[in-house]
Design a protein around this motif. Structure first.
Motif, PDB file in Angstrom:
ATOM      1  N   MET A 134      26.821  53.878 100.946  1.00 21.17           N
ATOM      2  CA  MET A 134      26.493  52.464 100.730  1.00 21.17           C
ATOM      3  C   MET A 134      26.532  52.136  99.238  1.00 21.17           C
ATOM      4  SD  MET A 134      25.342  49.539 102.252  1.00 21.17           S
ATOM      5  CE  MET A 134      24.803  50.208 103.796  1.00 21.17           C
ATOM      6  N   ALA A 181      26.993  44.389 100.344  1.00 18.56           N
ATOM      7  CA  ALA A 181      26.785  45.815 100.587  1.00 18.56           C
ATOM      8  C   ALA A 181      27.917  46.330 101.464  1.00 18.56           C
ATOM      9  CB  ALA A 181      25.443  46.042 101.265  1.00 18.56           C
ATOM     10  N   GLY A 226      29.554  50.077 103.213  1.00 17.75           N
ATOM     11  CA  GLY A 226      29.343  51.489 103.468  1.00 17.75           C
ATOM     12  C   GLY A 226      29.952  51.890 104.795  1.00 17.75           C
TER      13      GLY A 226
END
Length: 140
Positions: free
Chosen positions: A53, A73, A75
């Protein structure tokens, strides 16, 4: 600067750095967390769910004792997340955080994230046929 360092600590997975950035009695209103240790446990769960992440600050505004931050974000879901078995799927979601700072320490936080879209990306929920017609750009 404090909030930027907070995100750097998360990206480096250096949760020990939070001890100098956050108050021990930090309150996270959105996730109902009380205390810095609870917050560290929450972040640890996020990191375990997507060890790669990375959070990018898109916008940041400071006014008085509050800092508003819009982040992206990204990830890969390779570990358990909120009880969900790893899917191996790439995820991208946005978050808007508000942090309150007193005496150079983060004392409170509020967070708004698109959990519905995240669950869709993980395959936990699927759009109905009607939703696919309403939101065709979201169907991948």
């Amino acid at each position: 600067a404090i909030v930027r360092r907070l995100f750097e600590a998360f990206n480096k997975q250096d949760l020990a750095l939070l001890d100098e950035l956050m108050a021990p009695d930090y309150v996270d209103h959105s996730h109902q967390l009380r205390g810095l240790e609870d917050f560290k446990q929450f972040l640890t769960m996020l990191i375990k769910g997507a060890p790669d992440m990375h959070v990018t600050i898109e916008d940041i505004i400071a006014e008085g004792d509050k800092v508003w931050v819009h982040v992206t974000a990204k990830g890969t879901h390779t570990g358990e997340y909120h009880g969900l078995a790893p899917t191996g799927k790439k995820i991208t979601f946005t978050v808007v955080d508000i942090w309150r700072i007193v005496d150079s320490k983060v004392v409170e936080g509020w967070h708004v994230e698109d959990q519905l879209d995240l669950l869709r990306q993980l395959g936990v929920i699927e759009y109905t046929e009607k939703a696919k017609k309403l939101f065709p750009e979201d169907v991948k």
